[in-house]
Design a protein around this motif. Structure first.
Motif, mmCIF file in Angstrom:
data_model
loop_
_atom_site.group_PDB
_atom_site.id
_atom_site.type_symbol
_atom_site.label_atom_id
_atom_site.label_comp_id
_atom_site.label_asym_id
_atom_site.label_seq_id
_atom_site.Cartn_x
_atom_site.Cartn_y
_atom_site.Cartn_z
ATOM 1 N N MET A 30 0.793 -1.308 0.012
ATOM 2 C CA MET A 30 -0.077 -0.061 -0.005
ATOM 3 C C MET A 30 0.813 1.256 0.121
ATOM 4 O O MET A 30 0.389 2.443 -0.779
ATOM 5 C CB MET A 30 -0.999 -0.003 1.270
ATOM 6 N N LEU A 31 2.028 1.264 0.734
ATOM 7 C CA LEU A 31 2.918 2.334 0.823
ATOM 8 C C LEU A 31 3.469 2.742 -0.467
ATOM 9 O O LEU A 31 3.636 3.825 -1.135
ATOM 10 C CB LEU A 31 3.907 2.177 1.777
ATOM 11 N N LEU A 32 3.968 1.926 -1.083
ATOM 12 C CA LEU A 32 4.777 1.643 -2.467
ATOM 13 C C LEU A 32 3.705 2.150 -3.617
ATOM 14 O O LEU A 32 3.923 3.041 -4.520
ATOM 15 C CB LEU A 32 5.468 0.623 -2.587
ATOM 16 N N THR A 33 2.561 1.819 -3.328
ATOM 17 C CA THR A 33 1.396 2.134 -4.341
ATOM 18 C C THR A 33 0.810 3.492 -4.171
ATOM 19 O O THR A 33 0.925 4.366 -4.963
ATOM 20 C CB THR A 33 0.179 1.344 -4.330
ATOM 21 N N GLU A 34 0.731 4.069 -2.748
ATOM 22 C CA GLU A 34 0.286 5.138 -2.370
ATOM 23 C C GLU A 34 1.391 6.317 -2.957
ATOM 24 O O GLU A 34 0.976 7.682 -3.024
ATOM 25 C CB GLU A 34 -0.050 5.461 -1.119
ATOM 26 N N LEU B 258 7.769 7.463 1.439
ATOM 27 C CA LEU B 258 6.857 6.307 1.391
ATOM 28 C C LEU B 258 7.616 5.185 0.797
ATOM 29 O O LEU B 258 7.445 3.882 1.104
ATOM 30 C CB LEU B 258 5.569 6.599 0.713
ATOM 31 N N ILE B 259 8.252 5.476 -0.447
ATOM 32 C CA ILE B 259 9.053 4.474 -1.287
ATOM 33 C C ILE B 259 10.218 3.766 -0.100
ATOM 34 O O ILE B 259 10.597 2.628 -0.187
ATOM 35 C CB ILE B 259 9.864 5.036 -2.435
ATOM 36 N N ALA B 260 10.865 4.562 0.428
ATOM 37 C CA ALA B 260 12.003 4.103 1.501
ATOM 38 C C ALA B 260 11.409 3.331 2.477
ATOM 39 O O ALA B 260 11.760 1.983 2.862
ATOM 40 C CB ALA B 260 12.699 5.234 2.054
ATOM 41 N N GLU B 261 10.167 3.795 3.104
ATOM 42 C CA GLU B 261 9.586 2.853 4.120
ATOM 43 C C GLU B 261 9.119 1.580 3.526
ATOM 44 O O GLU B 261 9.261 0.539 4.214
ATOM 45 C CB GLU B 261 8.269 3.566 4.721
ATOM 46 N N GLY B 262 8.492 1.757 2.487
ATOM 47 C CA GLY B 262 7.841 0.245 1.589
ATOM 48 C C GLY B 262 8.927 -0.570 1.476
ATOM 49 O O GLY B 262 9.007 -1.905 1.633
ATOM 50 N N HIS B 263 10.251 -0.052 0.815
ATOM 51 C CA HIS B 263 11.345 -0.974 0.451
ATOM 52 C C HIS B 263 11.835 -1.665 1.623
ATOM 53 O O HIS B 263 12.584 -2.787 1.578
ATOM 54 C CB HIS B 263 12.566 -0.156 -0.346
ATOM 55 N N ALA B 264 11.934 -0.689 2.974
ATOM 56 C CA ALA B 264 12.501 -1.469 4.237
ATOM 57 C C ALA B 264 11.533 -2.604 4.560
ATOM 58 O O ALA B 264 12.146 -3.630 5.025
ATOM 59 C CB ALA B 264 12.623 -0.418 5.212
ATOM 60 N N LEU B 265 10.282 -2.545 4.501
ATOM 61 C CA LEU B 265 9.515 -3.559 4.575
ATOM 62 C C LEU B 265 9.677 -4.787 3.856
ATOM 63 O O LEU B 265 9.521 -5.861 4.077
ATOM 64 C CB LEU B 265 8.113 -3.227 4.528
ATOM 65 N N VAL B 266 10.037 -4.427 2.693
ATOM 66 C CA VAL B 266 9.993 -5.635 1.480
ATOM 67 C C VAL B 266 11.367 -6.299 1.794
ATOM 68 O O VAL B 266 11.481 -7.442 1.953
ATOM 69 C CB VAL B 266 10.256 -5.115 0.265
ATOM 70 N N ASN C 40 6.035 -3.938 -6.770
ATOM 71 C CA ASN C 40 6.218 -2.558 -6.820
ATOM 72 C C ASN C 40 7.415 -1.925 -6.220
ATOM 73 O O ASN C 40 7.888 -0.881 -6.744
ATOM 74 C CB ASN C 40 5.035 -2.135 -5.913
ATOM 75 N N ALA C 41 8.305 -2.837 -5.650
ATOM 76 C CA ALA C 41 9.853 -2.368 -5.161
ATOM 77 C C ALA C 41 10.422 -2.336 -6.378
ATOM 78 O O ALA C 41 11.038 -1.351 -6.468
ATOM 79 C CB ALA C 41 10.218 -3.345 -4.076
ATOM 80 N N VAL C 42 10.397 -3.134 -7.105
ATOM 81 C CA VAL C 42 11.027 -2.975 -8.542
ATOM 82 C C VAL C 42 10.607 -2.010 -9.407
ATOM 83 O O VAL C 42 11.610 -1.580 -9.938
ATOM 84 C CB VAL C 42 10.821 -4.588 -9.428
ATOM 85 N N HIS C 43 9.417 -1.739 -9.455
ATOM 86 C CA HIS C 43 8.897 -0.454 -10.273
ATOM 87 C C HIS C 43 9.175 0.759 -9.708
ATOM 88 O O HIS C 43 10.114 1.643 -10.376
ATOM 89 C CB HIS C 43 7.243 -0.730 -10.389
ATOM 90 N N THR C 44 9.429 0.741 -8.411
ATOM 91 C CA THR C 44 9.651 2.006 -7.859
ATOM 92 C C THR C 44 11.446 2.262 -7.654
ATOM 93 O O THR C 44 11.764 3.399 -7.150
ATOM 94 C CB THR C 44 9.064 2.333 -6.226
ATOM 95 N N ASP C 45 11.926 1.198 -7.816
ATOM 96 C CA ASP C 45 13.397 1.101 -7.810
ATOM 97 C C ASP C 45 14.037 1.688 -9.046
ATOM 98 O O ASP C 45 15.247 1.955 -9.283
ATOM 99 C CB ASP C 45 13.792 -0.351 -7.632
#
Length: 403
Positions: free
Chosen positions: A234-238, A265-273, A292-297
């Motif tokens: 949700m964070l990476l999408t948001e 939000l991307i940094a928080e999402g990546h940490a969770l991944v 979504n981590a791949v897309h946002t990376d």
């Protein structure tokens, strides 16, 4: 936005909290829903003249509570019913909330009762907590609206007939209901991220509420990797929300201005991944978060690692073999093996009621130069969605086809 539209927006934002409070207080879904609806009607009459109260949620809850008491009194003239209604009016504290203190999350756990079929638990909870209409829920499940209405009605009847209590499960039972709870939170988020009904293309109150619930779940169940995976997803999408609509038109991922993405939000999402990868207990939300981590990376759309995305969707299909997953994997296949190979996979799915299936077919046919077929597919996609921003995007793409 006129006064009535503003009131409806506030009501939809507060609906879940009002219903959750009434169900905990009265223990009856039908009473809670009817009273919440009546409170909206009162608000429509009073607020345009009196103004929106400082605490609209509290006002709606109080008004709905009074309407619920009135209904209880109307339903029976027996002294016991009158006494029950009077008891409901007292100010004694509610019973202890137990491990789940948030009213809305408590009701989600309560509605995800093992006596109900999994898809019914999710549908019923979306209706009560997310404030989604039956039509919106039906679209999420790819079934006719009448079918979904029957499911929800039967679920409420089963709860009443079986005297299923509105009680939060014991801590040791939370995990057994977690799958249904996560599904509800994710579907509420999805409806906010791309609204299925007409009106605002993105419903920020729903995405914000889903993320809020995800954070509470994360605190409640810190060792459950699927909870971390859903929150990351949700964070990476948001994080991309601000760039998704421009000029009233939906902007697809590959056209978005990545400089406008929310890097916190991307940094928080990546940490969770990364945390999920370390646990090595993959589940569907963790795999979707990894996609979504791949897309946002990727710094630019052309830098996207499509082979990794295709592999992740392959893993996801192994544990959740749904046509939606197969459709998303086909999008990655198109980037790796070309649109013709992907189109063959997409055509096998026959998701004829799903707008994204038609839109994917249209894009693949466009890339193959089959303009007449692409035009028909765009028409089908436009007809299958009520989201105005998405319709605008699809119409532009249709208009760009060669004659």
């Amino acid at each position: 936005m006129n006064a009535h539209e503003a009131i409806e927006r506030i009501y939809r934002e507060e609906y879940g909290r009002v219903v959750a409070s009434l169900v905990r207080r009265f223990g009856d879904i039908d009473i809670a829903e009817e009273a919440a609806g009546e409170a909206l009607l009162v608000a429509m009459e009073r607020w345009p003249e009196d103004g929106v109260p400082p605490n609209p949620g509290g006002w709606l809850t109080t008004t709905a509570g009074r309407r619920a008491i009135d209904r209880i009194r109307r339903e029976s003239h027996r002294d016991a019913k009158h006494q029950a209604a009077l008891m409901i009016e007292d100010d004694t504290p509610h019973e202890p909330t137990g491990i789940v203190e948030d009213d809305r999350l408590r009701l989600i756990f309560t509605c995800c009762h093992p006596a109900l079929a999994p898809e019914v638990r999710v549908a019923l909870t979306l209706r009560l907590l997310g404030g989604l209409t039956v039509a919106e829920i039906a679209q999420a499940f790819l079934v006719p609206e009448t079918t979904m209405a029957q499911r929800i009605t039967r679920a409420k009847k089963k709860i009443k007939d079986a005297n299923i209590p509105y009680r939060v499960p014991a801590p040791e039972d939370l995990t057994a209901r977690l799958g249904g709870v996560l599904a509800v939170v994710y579907l509420v988020f999805n409806e906010g991220y791309l609204a299925s009904s007409s009106g605002a293309p993105i419903r920020e109150e729903l995405t914000a509420e889903a993320i809020r619930l995800g954070r509470i779940l994360r605190t409640l169940l810190p060792d459950e990797p699927e909870v971390a995976g859903l929150l990351a997803l949700m964070l990476l999408t948001e994080a991309r929300r601000r760039t998704r609509v421009a000029g009233g038109e939906l902007i697809p991922l590959h056209e978005q201005d990545r400089g406008g993405w929310d890097r916190e939000l991307i940094a928080e999402g990546h940490a969770l991944v990364r945390e999920c990868l370390a646990r090595n207990r993959p589940g569907q939300y963790q795999l979707l978060a990894a996609v979504n981590a791949v897309h946002t990376d990727a710094p630019a759309a052309g830098d996207t690692d499509w082979s990794q995305i295709a592999a992740l969707y392959g893993q996801l299909y192994a544990i959740a073999p749904t046509p939606i997953v197969a459709l998303n994997r086909a999008v990655a296949v198109a980037e790796l093996d070309g649109p013709e190979v992907a189109l063959a996979e997409v055509d096998r799915l026959q998701l004829t009621t799903y707008h994204a299936w038609h839109a994917t077919r249209a894009d693949l046919l466009r890339r193959l130069g089959r303009s007449a077929e692409a035009r028909a597919a765009y028409d089908a996609a436009i007809s299958a969605t009520e989201n105005e921003a998405e319709r605008a995007y699809l119409s532009r793409r249709r208009g760009s086809l060669a004659p």
